[in-house]
Write a protein that holds these residues in place. Structure first.
Motif, PDB file in Angstrom:
ATOM      1  N   VAL A   1       0.861  -1.182   0.000  1.00  0.00           N
ATOM      2  CA  VAL A   1       0.000   0.000   0.000  1.00  0.00           C
ATOM      3  C   VAL A   1       0.897   1.232   0.000  1.00  0.00           C
ATOM      4  O   VAL A   1       1.850   1.308   0.772  1.00  0.00           O
ATOM      5  CB  VAL A   1      -0.918   0.004   1.243  1.00  0.00           C
ATOM      6  N   PHE A   2       0.553   2.186  -0.875  1.00  0.00           N
ATOM      7  CA  PHE A   2       1.375   3.378  -1.076  1.00  0.00           C
ATOM      8  C   PHE A   2       0.488   4.619  -1.140  1.00  0.00           C
ATOM      9  O   PHE A   2      -0.704   4.507  -1.441  1.00  0.00           O
ATOM     10  CB  PHE A   2       2.151   3.260  -2.399  1.00  0.00           C
ATOM     11  N   PRO A   3       1.058   5.814  -0.920  1.00  0.00           N
ATOM     12  CA  PRO A   3       0.285   7.037  -1.149  1.00  0.00           C
ATOM     13  C   PRO A   3      -0.179   7.060  -2.612  1.00  0.00           C
ATOM     14  O   PRO A   3       0.583   6.707  -3.517  1.00  0.00           O
ATOM     15  CB  PRO A   3       1.285   8.158  -0.871  1.00  0.00           C
ATOM     16  N   ILE A   4      -1.417   7.465  -2.836  1.00  0.00           N
ATOM     17  CA  ILE A   4      -2.000   7.392  -4.171  1.00  0.00           C
ATOM     18  C   ILE A   4      -1.204   8.191  -5.205  1.00  0.00           C
ATOM     19  O   ILE A   4      -1.148   7.821  -6.370  1.00  0.00           O
ATOM     20  CB  ILE A   4      -3.492   7.809  -4.148  1.00  0.00           C
ATOM     21  N   GLU A   5      -0.541   9.253  -4.777  1.00  0.00           N
ATOM     22  CA  GLU A   5       0.239  10.074  -5.711  1.00  0.00           C
ATOM     23  C   GLU A   5       1.370   9.285  -6.373  1.00  0.00           C
ATOM     24  O   GLU A   5       1.825   9.636  -7.452  1.00  0.00           O
ATOM     25  CB  GLU A   5       0.829  11.297  -4.987  1.00  0.00           C
ATOM     26  N   GLN A   6       1.816   8.208  -5.740  1.00  0.00           N
ATOM     27  CA  GLN A   6       2.877   7.386  -6.319  1.00  0.00           C
ATOM     28  C   GLN A   6       2.378   6.511  -7.465  1.00  0.00           C
ATOM     29  O   GLN A   6       3.169   5.858  -8.140  1.00  0.00           O
ATOM     30  CB  GLN A   6       3.522   6.512  -5.242  1.00  0.00           C
ATOM     31  N   ALA A   7       1.077   6.517  -7.708  1.00  0.00           N
ATOM     32  CA  ALA A   7       0.500   5.667  -8.751  1.00  0.00           C
ATOM     33  C   ALA A   7       0.206   6.431 -10.046  1.00  0.00           C
ATOM     34  O   ALA A   7      -0.449   5.895 -10.934  1.00  0.00           O
ATOM     35  CB  ALA A   7      -0.779   5.025  -8.236  1.00  0.00           C
ATOM     36  N   THR A   8       0.693   7.652 -10.175  1.00  0.00           N
ATOM     37  CA  THR A   8       0.370   8.476 -11.350  1.00  0.00           C
ATOM     38  C   THR A   8       0.701   7.774 -12.654  1.00  0.00           C
ATOM     39  O   THR A   8      -0.140   7.682 -13.556  1.00  0.00           O
ATOM     40  CB  THR A   8       1.089   9.833 -11.272  1.00  0.00           C
ATOM     41  N   ASP A   9       1.914   7.256 -12.786  1.00  0.00           N
ATOM     42  CA  ASP A   9       2.320   6.617 -14.049  1.00  0.00           C
ATOM     43  C   ASP A   9       1.494   5.363 -14.343  1.00  0.00           C
ATOM     44  O   ASP A   9       0.997   5.186 -15.462  1.00  0.00           O
ATOM     45  CB  ASP A   9       3.806   6.262 -14.028  1.00  0.00           C
ATOM     46  N   ILE A  10       1.335   4.509 -13.352  1.00  0.00           N
ATOM     47  CA  ILE A  10       0.591   3.273 -13.592  1.00  0.00           C
ATOM     48  C   ILE A  10      -0.892   3.568 -13.842  1.00  0.00           C
ATOM     49  O   ILE A  10      -1.542   2.893 -14.636  1.00  0.00           O
ATOM     50  CB  ILE A  10       0.796   2.229 -12.469  1.00  0.00           C
ATOM     51  N   TYR A  11      -1.423   4.607 -13.188  1.00  0.00           N
ATOM     52  CA  TYR A  11      -2.819   4.969 -13.436  1.00  0.00           C
ATOM     53  C   TYR A  11      -3.018   5.392 -14.887  1.00  0.00           C
ATOM     54  O   TYR A  11      -3.990   4.968 -15.526  1.00  0.00           O
ATOM     55  CB  TYR A  11      -3.324   6.080 -12.503  1.00  0.00           C
ATOM     56  N   GLN A  12      -2.133   6.205 -15.402  1.00  0.00           N
ATOM     57  CA  GLN A  12      -2.275   6.669 -16.785  1.00  0.00           C
ATOM     58  C   GLN A  12      -2.241   5.500 -17.768  1.00  0.00           C
ATOM     59  O   GLN A  12      -3.031   5.454 -18.713  1.00  0.00           O
ATOM     60  CB  GLN A  12      -1.183   7.683 -17.122  1.00  0.00           C
ATOM     61  N   ILE A  13      -1.361   4.548 -17.531  1.00  0.00           N
ATOM     62  CA  ILE A  13      -1.294   3.361 -18.387  1.00  0.00           C
ATOM     63  C   ILE A  13      -2.577   2.542 -18.229  1.00  0.00           C
ATOM     64  O   ILE A  13      -3.189   2.124 -19.216  1.00  0.00           O
ATOM     65  CB  ILE A  13      -0.056   2.508 -18.051  1.00  0.00           C
ATOM     66  N   TRP A  14      -2.989   2.328 -16.974  1.00  0.00           N
ATOM     67  CA  TRP A  14      -4.201   1.549 -16.723  1.00  0.00           C
ATOM     68  C   TRP A  14      -5.414   2.195 -17.399  1.00  0.00           C
ATOM     69  O   TRP A  14      -6.179   1.513 -18.088  1.00  0.00           O
ATOM     70  CB  TRP A  14      -4.470   1.415 -15.211  1.00  0.00           C
ATOM     71  N   GLU A  15      -5.589   3.504 -17.208  1.00  0.00           N
ATOM     72  CA  GLU A  15      -6.767   4.173 -17.758  1.00  0.00           C
ATOM     73  C   GLU A  15      -6.807   4.071 -19.286  1.00  0.00           C
ATOM     74  O   GLU A  15      -7.848   3.771 -19.870  1.00  0.00           O
ATOM     75  CB  GLU A  15      -6.826   5.639 -17.338  1.00  0.00           C
ATOM     76  N   GLY A  16      -5.687   4.313 -19.938  1.00  0.00           N
ATOM     77  CA  GLY A  16      -5.633   4.212 -21.398  1.00  0.00           C
ATOM     78  C   GLY A  16      -6.000   2.822 -21.881  1.00  0.00           C
ATOM     79  O   GLY A  16      -6.782   2.659 -22.831  1.00  0.00           O
ATOM     80  N   ASN A  17      -5.459   1.800 -21.234  1.00  0.00           N
ATOM     81  CA  ASN A  17      -5.785   0.417 -21.600  1.00  0.00           C
ATOM     82  C   ASN A  17      -7.260   0.104 -21.345  1.00  0.00           C
ATOM     83  O   ASN A  17      -7.939  -0.475 -22.190  1.00  0.00           O
ATOM     84  CB  ASN A  17      -4.908  -0.567 -20.829  1.00  0.00           C
ATOM     85  N   PHE A  18      -7.753   0.501 -20.182  1.00  0.00           N
ATOM     86  CA  PHE A  18      -9.148   0.238 -19.823  1.00  0.00           C
ATOM     87  C   PHE A  18     -10.104   0.849 -20.843  1.00  0.00           C
ATOM     88  O   PHE A  18     -11.034   0.187 -21.314  1.00  0.00           O
ATOM     89  CB  PHE A  18      -9.436   0.777 -18.421  1.00  0.00           C
ATOM     90  N   LEU A  19      -9.876   2.114 -21.183  1.00  0.00           N
ATOM     91  CA  LEU A  19     -10.758   2.774 -22.151  1.00  0.00           C
ATOM     92  C   LEU A  19     -10.697   2.082 -23.507  1.00  0.00           C
ATOM     93  O   LEU A  19     -11.727   1.929 -24.172  1.00  0.00           O
ATOM     94  CB  LEU A  19     -10.406   4.256 -22.279  1.00  0.00           C
ATOM     95  N   HIS A  20      -9.532   1.646 -23.911  1.00  0.00           N
ATOM     96  CA  HIS A  20      -9.395   0.929 -25.186  1.00  0.00           C
ATOM     97  C   HIS A  20     -10.178  -0.382 -25.143  1.00  0.00           C
ATOM     98  O   HIS A  20     -10.941  -0.695 -26.066  1.00  0.00           O
ATOM     99  CB  HIS A  20      -7.921   0.671 -25.491  1.00  0.00           C
ATOM    100  N   TYR A  21     -10.017  -1.146 -24.073  1.00  0.00           N
ATOM    101  CA  TYR A  21     -10.711  -2.428 -23.953  1.00  0.00           C
ATOM    102  C   TYR A  21     -12.229  -2.235 -23.920  1.00  0.00           C
ATOM    103  O   TYR A  21     -12.973  -2.997 -24.531  1.00  0.00           O
ATOM    104  CB  TYR A  21     -10.280  -3.190 -22.696  1.00  0.00           C
ATOM    105  N   TRP A  22     -12.672  -1.217 -23.168  1.00  0.00           N
ATOM    106  CA  TRP A  22     -14.102  -0.982 -22.983  1.00  0.00           C
ATOM    107  C   TRP A  22     -14.750  -0.366 -24.223  1.00  0.00           C
ATOM    108  O   TRP A  22     -15.721  -0.895 -24.763  1.00  0.00           O
ATOM    109  CB  TRP A  22     -14.327  -0.088 -21.771  1.00  0.00           C
TER     110      TRP A  22
END
Length: 135
Positions: free
Chosen positions: A102-123
């Motif tokens: 578990v980490f402060p959410i701000e440390q997830a900026t890079d992985i969030y951007q990758i996740w969101e782009g992939n999710f939107l593409h899949y959906w």
């Protein structure tokens, strides 16, 4: 109706919030909260597929607020595989969780951007998910 995205700890895009808003409007969602489930009906521990995703929103006045976004994956193999949190962006608690901790959410900026782009593409483009909601 809109989804609040300004000033969040992660760079949630307009494309993401607009897609969710359109879907909520099409389903006629009312009430103070909604949980949205995105499922690939063919996803399994043996064959893989697109990870299930759960998004929770709560409404304050006429604005939806993101509570969390959780991406699930099978962990383990064979008959012992179980569905577990793979990525968890918890906006209310201000934390990000993955298999490493578990980490402060701000440390997830890079992985969030990758996740969101992939999710939107899949959906939106591959139409890989069956979408259901519960209020």
């Amino acid at each position: 109706m809109r989804i609040h995205s300004e000033g969040l700890a992660l760079p949630v895009t307009r494309k993401f919030t607009n897609a969710i808003t359109v879907m909520l409007n099409e389903k006629g969602i009312s009430g103070d909260s909604v949980t949205i489930n995105f499922r690939d009906p063919t996803y399994s521990a043996e064959n893989g597929g697109f990870h299930p995703v759960e998004i929770r929103l709560e409404r304050q006045n006429n604005t939806w607020h993101l509570c969390y976004i959780t991406d699930f994956a099978y962990v383990g193999s064979g008959p012992y595989a179980e569905l577990a949190k793979d990525l968890d962006f918890d906006f209310q608690a201000g934390v990000f969780q993955n298999l490493f901790g578990v980490f402060p959410i701000e440390q997830a900026t890079d992985i969030y951007q990758i996740w969101e782009g992939n999710f939107l593409h899949y959906w939106l483009e591959l139409e890989a998910f069956k979408v259901s909601t519960s209020t």
